[in-house]
Design a protein around this motif. Structure first.
Motif: not given
Length: 129
Positions: A89-101
């Motif tokens: 899981q990657l959080w960039i700024a205050d956005d919802d997390p991205c998933t590192i595929v």
């Protein structure tokens, strides 16, 4: 004989502490992004399994720094903030997390879900440094 047992016990104990310290350092590096640190250029993004948009060279570049900050240039407009990684899981700024595929030395693929429009966006990056 007693002195020899004591020396052996001390040697084993110090090796165990050394091994734990190394493992902890690797966990911290991984949790802080390890392989993410560097410059990445967005090649294209996908919605619903189909390519949505190709990007020109240098049009969208993100720099992940070891101190937990990032710098993006998108269409000539810069932005800076913080990022954090925990597992895939990657959080960039205050956005919802991205998933590192996928994360290799040359390729990064991120999935993020848009709850407003109800779709998953896949972004494909290549390392540029």
């Amino acid at each position: 004989m007693r002195l020899m047992q004591l020396c052996l016990l001390l040697a084993i104990t110090s090796m165990a502490f050394t091994a734990c310290d190394k493992d902890n350092d690797e966990d911290v590096a991984s949790a802080n992004g390890g392989d993410l640190i560097g410059r990445w250029e967005l090649l294209y993004d996908m919605v619903g399994g189909e390519i949505d948009e190709y990007y020109s060279s240098g049009e969208y570049v993100i720099q992940f720094n070891a101190d937990g900050t990032y710098y993006i240039v998108e269409d000539g407009y810069p932005e800076a903030d913080t990022w954090f990684r925990q597992g895939d899981q990657l959080w960039i700024a205050d956005d919802d997390p991205c998933t590192i595929v996928e994360l290799t030395s040359t390729r990064l693929i991120l999935d993020s879900y848009d709850g407003y429009d109800h779709y998953t966006l896949r972004e494909v990056f290549r390392r540029i440094n």
